[in-house]
Design a protein around this motif. Structure first.
Motif, mmCIF file in Angstrom:
data_model
loop_
_atom_site.group_PDB
_atom_site.id
_atom_site.type_symbol
_atom_site.label_atom_id
_atom_site.label_comp_id
_atom_site.label_asym_id
_atom_site.label_seq_id
_atom_site.Cartn_x
_atom_site.Cartn_y
_atom_site.Cartn_z
ATOM 1 N N GLN A 1 0.673 -1.294 0.009
ATOM 2 C CA GLN A 1 0.055 0.000 -0.138
ATOM 3 C C GLN A 1 0.760 1.066 -0.255
ATOM 4 O OE1 GLN A 1 -3.465 -0.344 -0.374
ATOM 5 N NE2 GLN A 1 -3.667 2.243 -0.267
ATOM 6 N N ASP B 1 0.825 4.310 -3.200
ATOM 7 C CA ASP B 1 0.549 5.446 -2.781
ATOM 8 C C ASP B 1 1.427 6.473 -3.097
ATOM 9 O OD1 ASP B 1 -1.747 4.011 -2.563
ATOM 10 O OD2 ASP B 1 -2.222 4.738 -0.092
ATOM 11 N N CYS B 2 2.641 5.821 -2.746
ATOM 12 C CA CYS B 2 4.096 6.926 -3.243
ATOM 13 C C CYS B 2 4.690 6.527 -4.631
ATOM 14 C CB CYS B 2 5.360 5.962 -2.464
ATOM 15 S SG CYS B 2 5.374 6.357 -0.628
ATOM 16 N N GLU C 1 2.313 6.599 -7.016
ATOM 17 C CA GLU C 1 0.941 7.224 -7.508
ATOM 18 C C GLU C 1 1.059 8.559 -6.868
ATOM 19 O OE1 GLU C 1 -3.377 7.248 -8.989
ATOM 20 O OE2 GLU C 1 -1.779 5.786 -8.702
ATOM 21 N N SER D 1 -0.970 3.787 3.889
ATOM 22 C CA SER D 1 -1.113 5.090 3.294
ATOM 23 C C SER D 1 -0.815 5.893 4.051
ATOM 24 C CB SER D 1 -2.516 4.836 2.801
ATOM 25 O OG SER D 1 -2.930 4.057 2.226
ATOM 26 N N ALA E 1 2.912 6.876 3.114
ATOM 27 C CA ALA E 1 3.633 7.559 2.508
ATOM 28 C C ALA E 1 2.793 8.406 1.799
ATOM 29 C CB ALA E 1 2.234 6.437 1.064
#
Lengths: 326, 363, 652, 158
Positions: free
Chosen positions: C153, C157-158, C160, C555, C558
């Motif tokens: 995750q 997320d990073c 992204e 998350s 991140a």
């Protein structure tokens, strides 16, 4: 061949590869030796050429090594002096390969204070005009007067509890190292102080420290004092002590010095010997030495690979019962 | 005026009598036994006075304290702005120092031109020094014996030299014979407890003075020291050889009767503080440390060179050739490394001076 | 310096037991204080306004506020003085509430104490220096250690957010514990259907560089500039060539290798791909099981491989990467359940762990999703679940609750009924801990809808009787002994910190608790930060947690990384140690003791000097207490400041 | 818990506390209104590792009657290792006090976490009682060298 003759030979052999060899030569009078920096073969002539000979080899010459780092030097050491070198190497304050250590079987060194105390009342060491060691006695001339003192009585205290009469580490050794004696440091000097009440102890220090002239000979004679010219004794930032002539600040400096040496002091006693005011400043350092031995089983200056106990830690300390209080 | 005599039995009575007019200081054994360290202390009747052994320290702090307050200050605020109040300490009491050796008294003569405005450099008068100096009576005790570190005769002194003394005391088997030297000395001798000295006592005293003087070796000629040391200034090999064993501590300078350097610092706590003057020494690194962090005297070699040079060259060249050393020998006796100022000076001049006592057989 | 002192009433919190006006009067005579005033609520808007006005109107150059603990409002007031144009570090607080008014009853004594604390703050302030943060360049790349659900995750997320990611996983495949689960509570949806696509995303994301079967060898550097050495363990297969076809795994003659992925519920080949959905889907040889690598003759896999990927000479190798931040997501291990000898753990084949049971339930497991007893392959009808095995049990050094066992046991009871409709499940429990969305309802469903029989009490012993296992326990609700004959016993084994966690913590220079779980920066306010700047935590390495919480932390970590590295340069806290090179003698004592490696040795014209790397320094001051000559000083806690505080207290 | 009598004259106790655990513990005690004797004054430091043992003697020689150091429990150090060093240094330093003539009990060190409000109350109460039992320390309090700090009568304006 006498030990000092053997040493001279070793020094002469060592000289070509080094900047100088530090040893002991004559001092201002019959009782005093003095550090001598031998650079040329003829400088070796006066090595230990004093009435007291090896018994007068008082100065701990390890003192001079840090300031000479970067140069290769030889140094003649008593066993106790070699411990200072071990500690300096362990703390990487000098490089082992830059020092040629020359050891000899030390049988003890003189304590000038004890010699003066052994003289008749009112007489002082400065009146001595001649000296000679005959067997186990020191024969002194004070003008026309002759006085004999037993060597055992005028030996430095540290010699009576010495575990290392030969060098702990050396590159050359004159003669044969004797077996390390089975001695236990009972800290009799501390016990004597501790026989006093707390109040008396405080008064003791007040009286002794009142004589301090703040010359810092104690500090400058200490081979393990790393700060040298940057000591907090004179700095404003940090400003630990004032420049007033106060017993409090003078004692504070001794506590600072002892604290900085905690877990590092080898007990060579040069601080106390150097003190012109005869203040027993070694006692404070020995207090920490005893504590460090009790808690960590550590004796400074015995192992070049050891880390001083206050610069490391164990997650679980075997001998610290920190929860005893609360 | 004829000389006075005070018996050993009555000495403490007289010093007590003196204490009404002076704060009396005398050598005292402050150690734990009969061979404790002898230093100067304010006289107390039951104190362990000692005249047999030479005090480890010089008497200079009786006139030039190790630290003294120049001004007290108090900071505060007035009308939303910082404010400062100042207060100069009152004059110290008159002092009488009893039993100091001649060399210690001569030391003040080296101080005087620096602080009384008569020196060749500047005319500043240091009132903090002068108010103590002028209020102090020096009762010198002639040395009945000399030590192997003594060399007062090299620099114009002697065991019974009266230069710098206000009164000269000589210890006889049964007491002290007291000879007035200066007008200031008279104040100390005005006591009913003192008896007139007899002729035989006078004779005895003169004999003692001669014997003590005769025990010292003949002095070498140091007149070349001013130029010799100046010539050696850049001879780094010479100074390195002399200074190698030096620890660069302040023992020599702080024990010295003639070293007069000082430092000034402000010491404060909260709103109160004091500007103090305390001893400083050219053998210590901070002496020449500049605010930038630069230190022109980088090491002990330069520092030792300065100490010797100052005493035997720079000072004499400013003060009519007078050497700034009184030959007390304390710097040699108490040096942890046995640095011998006599040897450095004779080495620099290029002569051999026979140091110490006549009978001495050096190692 | 012109100091203003503001004494807070805090309503009656302070004023009730401290004579505030008297403190104000005393403050007026303190050094360099030109203004002192009381204030009802200093932290309120008018309170802060008054400080700002006083700074501007009276030309104050430093401010002391005497109010509550600095741990509460120091940042608030620093901003206040900054707004008025002062450097935010020219400010000190005196804690006259928590340390005075709230703990002392005697008003006179409290007032005197408050005066002392104010004086102390004034004396400290007098020696404060203007501090200006420095900016250091940062590498915009993050290292994620651990490829479980939390790490995945965080990595995704990073990525992204536009950040490059290096992921390091010690197993041959990412997926972590979650990849071993059959279904997840409370939705009973397929674990691999949830996780699988995320794993594929990791593999396909161009920003993510994955190093599976790899470990962290060392980490040096500091926030924004970490240098990481990754040890890639030898797989004996060139993964650049391996296509993951699986042909080798079929032909490998060594078929008795321990199956780590299946928790030992089956056996596997020496060369294997742990599971069909593995990412990366590459073969790895287990050297100890391989005939050729353990000295024998074989080489079958090399012969069969169409892409010549097998390389028996491969060695471990190390690579280095530079990153700006680190997320530790190393998960957890199951505790050693064999310590429970009374349950026959490890001795009776039909006493298994809940994770082993997951593998039996899983369609991709060794039994193809059919529940079969390990001993005889028979379908169990009576299944006993024992909870809190290695949780809430101080006798085995595990006093904490693992948190997720109640829920997965309920899930497993439900799945058992689904798989074997005529089975009966019994659950021995201590308490049912189900404080999550839909969680309590789920445990009720297990009991009410799926008829799992919950027995509140502990099991004392399990012993075999014929082909059955006798489970003896107590039902504390009815106060009776219970004895059940089970076909299968499933132990809900608790989790513990990964075995290697302390070692990794030392490499990361972060703290860990007595159990080996990494310490968060603050239990409430910094749940994913650590005390080492640039190092964050996600998932069970910080403390055991279930999948939703792990994902949330992933998350969160991140978000922290993205926030940290959103700028090219990082602002460093200027309250760090600094070396006065004029005083430093190069004795290296500070370097030896610094817990963060924040001091380095530099050569300055031939002399050794210490140098503090400001970005790494965390401001603990250990160096300052170590340096004998006082050359290293911690800003705002210098020796002179502490000495001034001591004097301020002792002079009064 | 030993109680102090109402009229006991306050003594001077200096506390050196780490910011993260013990200072927080003292805050927690405050929030919980755990009443304590008022003698102790707290100096806030980042870590017990910041405590130079010389601070302790400096305080005692400047007029403190007792000194207390408190940090995070071992293993809980905010900076991972600070209190491990502190523990060694403080333990060794304890040996010096009696040799100087200072009662060993005038200095203690302990560990209090940020959540241990009640424990902090007990630590303060017990240590204060311990110092009161020893009475005031008069090391250099009356030493003449302090005179220079007392601006005398007859102050003159510059």
């Amino acid at each position: 061949m006498a030990i000092h003759e053997q040493l001279k030979k070793i020094i002469l052999d060592t000289l070509p590869g080094v900047e100088c060899v530090i040893g002991w030569g004559p001092g201002q009078d019959a009782l005093h030796g003095s550090p001598v920096f031998m650079r040329k073969p003829e400088d070796v002539d006066s090595f230990m050429d004093t009435p007291l000979g090896a018994f007068g080899a008082v100065n701990n010459l390890a003192l001079f090594l840090p300031e000479l780092s970067g140069k290769k030097v030889g140094v003649v050491v008593k066993g106790c002096d070699s411990r200072s070198i071990v500690q300096l190497v362990a703390e990487k304050l000098i490089k082992r390969e830059e020092v040629v250590i020359i050891g000899f079987p030390c049988e003890g060194a003189a304590d000038l204070t004890k010699i003066e105390k052994a003289l008749p009342e009112g007489r002082e060491a400065g009146e001595v005009t001649g000296a000679a060691i005959v067997g186990e006695t020191l024969k002194l001339s004070l003008g026309s007067e002759e006085i004999s003192l037993g060597l055992a009585d005028i030996k430095a205290d540290k010699c009576t509890r010495c575990k290392t009469p030969g060098a702990v580490i050396s590159d050359a050794f004159a003669g044969i190292a004797g077996k390390a004696p089975e001695v236990r440091d009972e800290y009799a000097d501390l016990a004597a102080l501790e026989a006093m009440s707390l109040d008396e102890r405080f008064k003791f220090w007040e009286r002794e420290m009142s004589r301090c002239i703040r010359c810092y000979a104690c500090r400058n004679a200490c081979p393990l004092c790393v700060c040298r010219d940057h000591c907090v004794a004179g700095s404003r930032s940090p400003h630990w002590i004032t420049q007033t002539d106060s017993t409090r600040d003078k004692l504070m400096f001794q506590i600072i010095h002892a604290t900085h040496l905690a877990g590092r002091c080898t007990g060579c006693g040069e601080c106390q010997r150097a003190c012109p005011a005869g203040i027993p400043v070694l006692l404070l350092k020995r207090t920490f030495n005893r504590g460090v031995a009790e808690i960590f089983g550590y004796d400074a200056g015995m192992d070049t690979e050891a880390t001083p106990p206050l610069l490391t830690f164990q997650v679980e300390e075997a001998h610290i019962k920190e929860r005893e209080w609360q | 005026m004829s000389n006075k005599f005070i018996s050993h039995e009555k000495l403490r009575d007289w010093l007590e009598d003196l204490s009404a007019r002076f704060e009396v200081w005398a050598p005292v054994n402050t150690g734990q036994d009969a061979k404790g360290v002898v230093v100067y202390r304010p006289f107390v009747r039951d104190g362990a006075l000692e005249f047999a052994r030479k005090p480890v320290e010089s008497a200079k702090h009786t006139v030039f304290p190790r630290s003294e307050t120049l001004v007290n200050f108090k900071t505060g605020a007035k009308d939303g702005k910082p404010a400062l109040e100042l207060h100069v300490p009152e004059d110290p009491p008159a002092r009488a120092v009893f039993g100091l050796p001649s060399c210690d008294a001569r030391g003040f003569q080296i101080f005087d031109p620096v602080y009384n405005g008569s020196g060749t450099q500047g005319l500043a008068r240091d009132n903090y020094y002068l108010r103590r100096r002028n209020a102090t009576v020096l009762i010198v005790k002639a040395c009945s014996k000399v030590l192997n570190t003594c060399f007062c005769n090299w620099v114009g002194g002697g065991p019974a030299c009266t230069e710098g003394a206000d009164v000269l005391a000589t210890e006889l088997p049964d007491g002290f014979i007291l000879a007035q030297v200066t007008a200031r000395g008279e104040a100390a001798l005005g006591s009913a407890l003192l008896a007139p000295a007899s002729d035989s006592q006078e004779k005895q005293a003169r004999k003692l003075h001669e014997e003590a003087g005769a025990a010292l070796c003949a002095p070498p000629d140091l007149s070349a020291s001013v130029s010799a040391l100046r010539g050696k200034f850049d001879d780094s090999a010479f100074w390195e050889a002399e200074a190698s064993k030096c620890l660069s501590c302040g023992a020599c300078t702080y024990l010295c009767p003639t070293c007069y350097c000082f430092n000034i610092t402000d010491e404060a706590r909260g709103v109160l503080g004091a500007r103090i003057r305390s001893w400083d020494a050219c053998m210590l690194p901070l002496f020449t440390m500049e605010a930038s962090g630069h230190n022109p005297r980088t090491g002990k070699i330069q520092r030792l060179r300065n100490r010797i040079g100052h005493k035997f060259s720079y000072y004499p060249s400013l003060h009519n050739g007078r050497i700034a050393c009184c030959g007390c020998g304390r710097c040699i006796k108490s040096c942890p490394s046995s640095v011998d100022i006599r040897r450095i000076v004779t080495d620099a001049i290029g002569i051999t001076g026979t140091a110490g006592l006549k009978e001495q057989k050096n190692g | 310096m012109k100091i203003g002192v503001f004494i807070c009433h805090c309503g009656s919190n302070i004023a009730a037991t401290v004579d505030v006006l008297k403190v104000v009067e005393s403050a007026k005579s303190m050094p360099e204080v030109v203004y002192a005033v009381n204030s009802m609520y200093t932290c309120s808007e008018p309170g802060q306004q008054a400080i700002e006005e006083a700074i501007k109107e009276r030309g104050l150059t430093g401010v002391v506020v005497a109010s509550c603990t600095p741990r509460m409002h120091e940042p608030t007031f620093r901003r206040t003085v900054e707004r008025a144009g002062l450097n935010r570090y020219m400010f000190e607080m005196a804690n006259i509430r928590e340390h005075v008014s709230w703990v002392g009853k005697d008003k006179a004594a409290n007032t005197a104490k408050a005066v002392d604390l104010v004086r102390m703050a004034v004396e400290k302030l007098r020696l404060d220096k203007v501090l200006i943060p420095k900016f250091i360049p940062a590498t915009r790349k993050v290292l994620v250690i651990g490829g479980g659900v939390a790490g995945i995750q965080a990595a995704l997320d990073c990525a992204e957010g536009g950040m490059d990611v290096v992921m390091v996983e010690s197993e041959p495949s990412i997926g972590g514990k979650m990849s071993k689960l059959d279904k997840t509570f409370p939705t009973v949806d397929c674990s691999s259907c949830v996780l699988g696509p995320r794993m594929v995303d990791v593999a396909q994301n161009e920003r993510i560089e994955l190093h599976a079967y790899s470990e962290i060898a060392s980490i040096s550097g500091y926030v924004g500039n970490f240098d990481v050495t990754i040890r890639k363990k030898a797989t004996y297969v060139d993964w650049d060539k391996c296509t993951g076809c699986g042909l080798c795994t079929e032909k490998c003659p060594s078929k008795k290798s321990y199956d780590r992925f299946n928790e030992g519920m089956g056996e596997t080949t020496a060369i294997n791909i742990p599971f069909p959905q593995a990412i990366p889907k590459k073969a790895t040889i287990t050297a100890a099981s391989c005939r050729l690598l353990s000295g024998g003759k074989c080489g079958v896999c090399a012969k069969i491989c169409t892409s010549q990927a097998v390389d028996y000479t491969q060695k471990d190798r190390e690579i280095t990467v530079k990153v700006g931040a680190v997320v530790a997501a190393t998960g957890y291990d199951l505790m050693d359940w064999t310590v429970y000898g009374e349950y026959g753990a490890g001795r009776y084949p039909d006493v298994i762990t809940s994770l082993q049971y997951e593998r039996l339930l899983s369609a991709s497991g060794p039994t193809g999703g059919h529940i079969r007893r390990p001993s005889d392959g028979r379908e169990p009808k009576e299944v006993v679940f024992i909870q809190c095995v290695g949780s809430r049990d101080p006798s085995v050094g595990r006093p904490y609750c693992s948190g997720f066992c109640c829920m997965y046991t309920a899930k497993q009871a439900i799945l058992t009924k689904d798989h074997i409709p005529d089975s009966r499940s019994y659950v021995f429990y201590m308490d049912i801990r189900s404080p999550g969305k839909g969680y309590d309802e789920f445990t009720r469903r297990a009991q009410e809808e799926y008829k799992a029989q919950y027995i509140r009490g502990r099991v004392s012993t399990v012993y075999p009787k014929g082909d059955k296992l006798v489970v003896k326990g107590v039902d504390t609700l009815v106060g009776e002994q219970v004895e059940l004959e089970a076909d299968l016993v499933v132990l809900a084994v608790g989790g513990e910190a990964s075995q290697n966690a302390p070692k990794l913590a030392e490499k990361l220079r972060i703290s860990y608790d007595g159990y080996g779980f990494f310490m968060e920066g603050h239990p409430k306010l910094k749940p994913v930060e650590t005390n080492t700047a640039g190092v964050y935590l996600a998932g069970s390495c910080q403390g055991l947690k279930d999948i939703p919480s792990s994902v949330a932390q992933g998350s969160a970590a991140a978000a922290k990384v993205l926030g940290l590295l959103s700028k090219d340069k990082l602002e460093s806290d200027p309250q760090t140690a600094g070396v006065d090179v004029k005083r430093c003698v190069g004795c290296r004592k500070c370097i030896n003791v610094c817990p963060f490696g924040a001091i380095r040795e530099v050569d300055m014209r031939g002399q050794i000097k210490a140098e503090v790397i400001e970005a790494v320094c965390q401001g603990c001051g250990l160096c300052t207490a170590t340096c004998p000559q006082g050359a290293v000083q911690l800003s705002h806690f210098t020796d002179n400041q502490v000495l001034a505080e001591v004097e301020a207290l002792c002079q009064s | 818990m030993p109680e102090l009598t109402e009229n006991t004259k306050e003594l001077r106790i200096v506390g050196f506390l780490c910011n993260w655990c013990s200072y927080g513990g003292a805050d927690t005690a405050g929030v919980g209104r755990f009443i304590q004797p008022t003698d102790l004054r707290i100096i806030r430091l980042p870590c017990s590792g910041r405590v130079n043992p010389l601070f302790i003697i400096k305080a005692l020689m400047s007029g403190a009657d007792g000194v207390l150091v408190s940090g995070c429990h071992p293993r809980d150090c905010h900076y991972a290792e600070g209190n491990f060093y502190a523990r060694r240094r403080l333990e060794v330093f304890k040996h010096l006090l009696p040799v100087l003539g200072i009662d060993r009990r005038r200095f203690e060190y302990t560990w209090v976490s940020a959540s241990e409000g009640p424990r902090w109350q007990k630590v303060v109460t017990d240590f204060t009682a311990q110092i009161h039992a020893l009475g005031p320390a008069k090391f250099f309090a009356d030493a003449p060298e302090l005179d220079f700090l007392k601006a005398g009568e007859g102050v003159m304006q510059p």
